[in-house]
Design a protein around this motif. Structure first.
Motif, PDB file in Angstrom:
ATOM      1  N   PHE A 126       0.901  -1.292   0.354  1.00 20.47           N
ATOM      2  CA  PHE A 126       0.040  -0.349   0.208  1.00 20.47           C
ATOM      3  C   PHE A 126       0.841   1.259  -0.137  1.00 20.47           C
ATOM      4  N   ILE A 127       0.583   2.369  -0.507  1.00 21.93           N
ATOM      5  CA  ILE A 127       0.961   3.567  -0.808  1.00 21.93           C
ATOM      6  C   ILE A 127       0.110   4.458   0.176  1.00 21.93           C
ATOM      7  N   ARG A 128       0.679   5.227   0.732  1.00 24.93           N
ATOM      8  CA  ARG A 128       0.187   5.812   1.352  1.00 24.93           C
ATOM      9  C   ARG A 128       0.749   7.847   1.144  1.00 24.93           C
ATOM     10  N   ILE A 129      -0.162   9.233   1.633  1.00 22.68           N
ATOM     11  CA  ILE A 129       0.267   9.927   2.268  1.00 22.68           C
ATOM     12  C   ILE A 129       0.302  11.534   3.168  1.00 22.68           C
ATOM     13  N   GLN A 130       1.142  11.245   3.756  1.00 20.98           N
ATOM     14  CA  GLN A 130       1.344  12.078   4.975  1.00 20.98           C
ATOM     15  C   GLN A 130       0.003  12.989   4.934  1.00 20.98           C
ATOM     16  N   PRO A 131      -1.046  13.099   5.027  1.00 19.83           N
ATOM     17  CA  PRO A 131      -1.797  15.051   4.906  1.00 19.83           C
ATOM     18  C   PRO A 131      -0.914  15.617   5.123  1.00 19.83           C
ATOM     19  N   GLY A 132      -1.371  16.959   3.831  1.00 19.37           N
ATOM     20  CA  GLY A 132      -0.874  18.200   4.254  1.00 19.37           C
ATOM     21  C   GLY A 132       0.521  18.256   3.850  1.00 19.37           C
ATOM     22  N   THR A 133       1.100  17.341   3.214  1.00 13.82           N
ATOM     23  CA  THR A 133       2.459  16.894   3.039  1.00 13.82           C
ATOM     24  C   THR A 133       2.399  16.451   1.351  1.00 13.82           C
ATOM     25  N   ASN A 134       3.864  16.376   1.351  1.00  9.47           N
ATOM     26  CA  ASN A 134       4.426  15.725   0.163  1.00  9.47           C
ATOM     27  C   ASN A 134       4.954  13.857   0.585  1.00  9.47           C
ATOM     28  N   THR A 135       4.770  14.001   1.743  1.00  8.14           N
ATOM     29  CA  THR A 135       5.488  12.795   2.435  1.00  8.14           C
ATOM     30  C   THR A 135       4.930  11.648   2.155  1.00  8.14           C
ATOM     31  N   VAL A 136       5.603  10.348   1.313  1.00 12.54           N
ATOM     32  CA  VAL A 136       4.748   9.631   0.980  1.00 12.54           C
ATOM     33  C   VAL A 136       5.533   7.937   1.356  1.00 12.54           C
ATOM     34  N   ALA A 137       4.616   6.985   2.128  1.00 14.07           N
ATOM     35  CA  ALA A 137       5.174   5.936   2.744  1.00 14.07           C
ATOM     36  C   ALA A 137       4.536   5.005   1.755  1.00 14.07           C
ATOM     37  N   PHE A 138       5.230   3.572   1.317  1.00 12.75           N
ATOM     38  CA  PHE A 138       5.381   2.869   0.993  1.00 12.75           C
ATOM     39  C   PHE A 138       5.287   1.409   1.837  1.00 12.75           C
ATOM     40  N   ILE A 139       4.231   0.512   2.334  1.00  9.13           N
ATOM     41  CA  ILE A 139       4.267  -0.141   3.284  1.00  9.13           C
ATOM     42  C   ILE A 139       4.112  -1.979   1.972  1.00  9.13           C
ATOM     43  N   ILE A 140       5.377  -2.481   2.173  1.00  8.92           N
ATOM     44  CA  ILE A 140       5.394  -3.612   1.085  1.00  8.92           C
ATOM     45  C   ILE A 140       5.888  -5.262   1.783  1.00  8.92           C
ATOM     46  N   ALA A 141       5.293  -6.284   1.576  1.00  7.03           N
ATOM     47  CA  ALA A 141       5.717  -7.457   1.506  1.00  7.03           C
ATOM     48  C   ALA A 141       6.099  -8.488   0.442  1.00  7.03           C
ATOM     49  N   GLN A 142       7.525  -8.495   0.373  1.00  6.89           N
ATOM     50  CA  GLN A 142       7.842  -9.227  -0.834  1.00  6.89           C
ATOM     51  C   GLN A 142       7.271 -11.307  -0.044  1.00  6.89           C
ATOM     52  N   ASN A 143       7.652 -11.310  -1.244  1.00  6.50           N
ATOM     53  CA  ASN A 143       7.752 -13.230  -1.226  1.00  6.50           C
ATOM     54  C   ASN A 143       8.723 -13.346  -1.154  1.00  6.50           C
ATOM     55  N   LEU A 144       9.990 -13.334  -0.236  1.00  9.23           N
ATOM     56  CA  LEU A 144      11.129 -13.354   0.092  1.00  9.23           C
ATOM     57  C   LEU A 144      11.315 -13.850   1.882  1.00  9.23           C
ATOM     58  N   GLY A 145       9.909 -13.418   2.286  1.00 10.41           N
ATOM     59  CA  GLY A 145      10.018 -12.981   3.894  1.00 10.41           C
ATOM     60  C   GLY A 145      10.450 -11.864   4.243  1.00 10.41           C
ATOM     61  N   LEU A 146      10.864 -10.814   3.483  1.00  5.99           N
ATOM     62  CA  LEU A 146      10.692  -9.425   4.138  1.00  5.99           C
ATOM     63  C   LEU A 146       9.406  -8.229   3.918  1.00  5.99           C
ATOM     64  N   VAL A 147       9.731  -7.619   5.361  1.00  8.46           N
ATOM     65  CA  VAL A 147       7.804  -6.843   5.013  1.00  8.46           C
ATOM     66  C   VAL A 147       8.654  -5.213   5.064  1.00  8.46           C
ATOM     67  N   GLU A 148       8.903  -4.356   4.891  1.00  8.14           N
ATOM     68  CA  GLU A 148       9.457  -3.302   5.109  1.00  8.14           C
ATOM     69  C   GLU A 148       8.282  -1.960   4.356  1.00  8.14           C
ATOM     70  N   ILE A 149       9.472  -0.985   5.771  1.00 10.83           N
ATOM     71  CA  ILE A 149       8.169   0.491   5.156  1.00 10.83           C
ATOM     72  C   ILE A 149       9.081   1.408   4.298  1.00 10.83           C
ATOM     73  N   GLU A 150       9.078   1.699   3.382  1.00  7.34           N
ATOM     74  CA  GLU A 150       9.732   2.881   2.904  1.00  7.34           C
ATOM     75  C   GLU A 150       8.856   4.157   3.092  1.00  7.34           C
ATOM     76  N   GLU A 151       9.905   4.832   3.253  1.00  5.01           N
ATOM     77  CA  GLU A 151       9.294   6.851   3.215  1.00  5.01           C
ATOM     78  C   GLU A 151      10.129   7.466   2.227  1.00  5.01           C
ATOM     79  N   GLY A 152       9.478   8.675   2.169  1.00  5.80           N
ATOM     80  CA  GLY A 152      10.484   9.702   1.483  1.00  5.80           C
ATOM     81  C   GLY A 152       9.161  10.790   0.021  1.00  5.80           C
ATOM     82  N   GLU A 153      10.132  11.302  -0.041  1.00 12.79           N
ATOM     83  CA  GLU A 153       9.639  12.420  -1.108  1.00 12.79           C
ATOM     84  C   GLU A 153       8.486  12.455  -2.453  1.00 12.79           C
ATOM     85  N   LEU A 154       7.909  13.149  -2.445  1.00 11.81           N
ATOM     86  CA  LEU A 154       6.884  13.294  -4.020  1.00 11.81           C
ATOM     87  C   LEU A 154       7.711  14.619  -4.187  1.00 11.81           C
TER      88      LEU A 154
END
Length: 177
Positions: free
Chosen positions: A79-107
């Motif tokens: 899933f991809i989310r945006i922090q309201p009122g900002t250009n901060t974006v988060a990816f919530i990711i599940a990978q088939n290799l057994g890794l789960v991650e949260i990536e955040e950054g700027e749009l």
């Protein structure tokens, strides 16, 4: 190949309008290039699906295949989310290799730069462990989407791992006008 999840035709949530340019199905134009100091270079094809159901989130699924053998390689969904009122974006990711991650950054316009903020893995994940991931998505002026991904392991610094470009093969369902 269409996204295996059926979607009702609903308006894109207004909070997600800055990422509307991602919506749809994207197929690799040419095989992408993968490399890393600990593996042999390889080529791959990939299909990306970015969809929505009207919530303040974009759903995604990435499916990669070996370019020559067509063997399934890597899968990511989340899933991809945006922090309201900002250009901060988060990816919530599940990978088939057994890794789960949260990536955040700027749009910035139609460029999204992300870096891992949290990583978790299965207790039986293969070593060396992934310690950091960063990636950049950019919609180019020719309408193609480009992704570059970097990775660091226990024993390797942050290094470019993947680079690929895609063409849109289907548009988003219904988006807000």
């Amino acid at each position: 190949m269409s996204c295996p999840v059926s979607q009702p035709a609903v308006d894109l949530n207004p909070a997600m309008l800055p990422l509307e340019w991602l919506l749809g199905t994207w197929e690799s134009d040419e095989p992408g290039q993968g490399s890393f100091p600990t593996i042999s270079p390889f080529h791959y094809n990939e299909t990306l699906y970015f969809t929505h159901v009207g919530q303040p989130v974009i759903n995604f699924m990435f499916n990669a295949f070996h370019a020559e053998s067509k063997k399934p390689l890597h899968r990511e969904s989340g899933f991809i989310r945006i922090q309201p009122g900002t250009n901060t974006v988060a990816f919530i990711i599940a990978q088939n290799l057994g890794l789960v991650e949260i990536e955040e950054g700027e749009l910035e316009g139609q460029k999204l730069t992300l870096q891992s903020r949290a990583l978790a893995r299965t207790s039986f994940a293969k070593q060396p462990y992934v310690q950091q991931i960063s990636r950049v998505f950019q919609l180019r002026s020719d309408g193609r989407l480009e992704q570059t991904m970097f990775m660091a392991l226990d024993n390797q610094p942050l290094t470019q791992h993947l680079h690929i470009t895609y063409r849109r093969t289907s548009s988003s369902l219904k988006s807000q006008q």
